[in-house]
Design a protein around this motif. Structure first.
Motif, PDB file in Angstrom:
ATOM      1  N   ASP A  68       0.830  -1.207   0.000  1.00  0.00           N
ATOM      2  CA  ASP A  68       0.000   0.000   0.000  1.00  0.00           C
ATOM      3  C   ASP A  68       0.864   1.256   0.000  1.00  0.00           C
ATOM      4  N   LEU A  71       2.433   1.682  -3.461  1.00  0.00           N
ATOM      5  CA  LEU A  71       1.427   2.163  -4.415  1.00  0.00           C
ATOM      6  C   LEU A  71       1.106   3.635  -4.181  1.00  0.00           C
ATOM      7  N   ALA A  72       1.024   4.045  -2.932  1.00  0.00           N
ATOM      8  CA  ALA A  72       0.750   5.445  -2.617  1.00  0.00           C
ATOM      9  C   ALA A  72       1.866   6.334  -3.158  1.00  0.00           C
ATOM     10  N   GLU A  73       3.120   5.886  -3.025  1.00  0.00           N
ATOM     11  CA  GLU A  73       4.244   6.657  -3.559  1.00  0.00           C
ATOM     12  C   GLU A  73       4.170   6.763  -5.074  1.00  0.00           C
ATOM     13  N   MET A  74       3.759   5.685  -5.734  1.00  0.00           N
ATOM     14  CA  MET A  74       3.641   5.695  -7.195  1.00  0.00           C
ATOM     15  C   MET A  74       2.521   6.628  -7.660  1.00  0.00           C
ATOM     16  N   ARG A  75       1.519   6.793  -6.843  1.00  0.00           N
ATOM     17  CA  ARG A  75       0.379   7.630  -7.212  1.00  0.00           C
ATOM     18  C   ARG A  75       0.610   9.107  -6.909  1.00  0.00           C
ATOM     19  N   THR A  76       1.718   9.429  -6.260  1.00  0.00           N
ATOM     20  CA  THR A  76       2.027  10.813  -5.945  1.00  0.00           C
ATOM     21  C   THR A  76       2.446  11.544  -7.214  1.00  0.00           C
ATOM     22  N   ILE A  77       1.867  12.705  -7.445  1.00  0.00           N
ATOM     23  CA  ILE A  77       2.160  13.486  -8.644  1.00  0.00           C
ATOM     24  C   ILE A  77       3.333  14.412  -8.351  1.00  0.00           C
TER      25      ILE A  77
END
Length: 83
Positions: A68, A71-77
């Motif tokens: 999780d 994934l949160a890091e990957m979703r950071t813009i």
């Protein structure tokens, strides 16, 4: 696998028309058209037997805090990349 038979009553005219149009367009019997529609409506595309292995996955999800977080890091813009 045992096959069942059903009798469905009270089909509204718009459903009857739609079923018949689908059956004619696909060159299928009304019975096969209804089976296709029921299968698709339940999320089975193709024969149920081909989807059975996927049913084994149902209910197997396990929480994973590390995944999780990744994934949160990957979703950071990255705002600098979007300038």
């Amino acid at each position: 696998m045992e096959c069942m038979q059903y009798t469905i009553r009270g089909i509204p005219g718009y459903l009857d028309s739609g079923i018949r149009m689908y059956a004619e367009k696909e060159s299928k019997s009304l019975n096969q058209a209804l089976l296709d529609m029921l299968s698709a409506g339940l999320g089975f595309f193709g024969k149920h037997e081909r989807n059975e292995p996927l049913m084994e996955l149902a209910g197997t999800w396990r929480e994973d805090q590390e995944a999780d977080k990744a994934l949160a890091e990957m979703r950071t813009i990255d705002e600098d990349l979007w300038k």
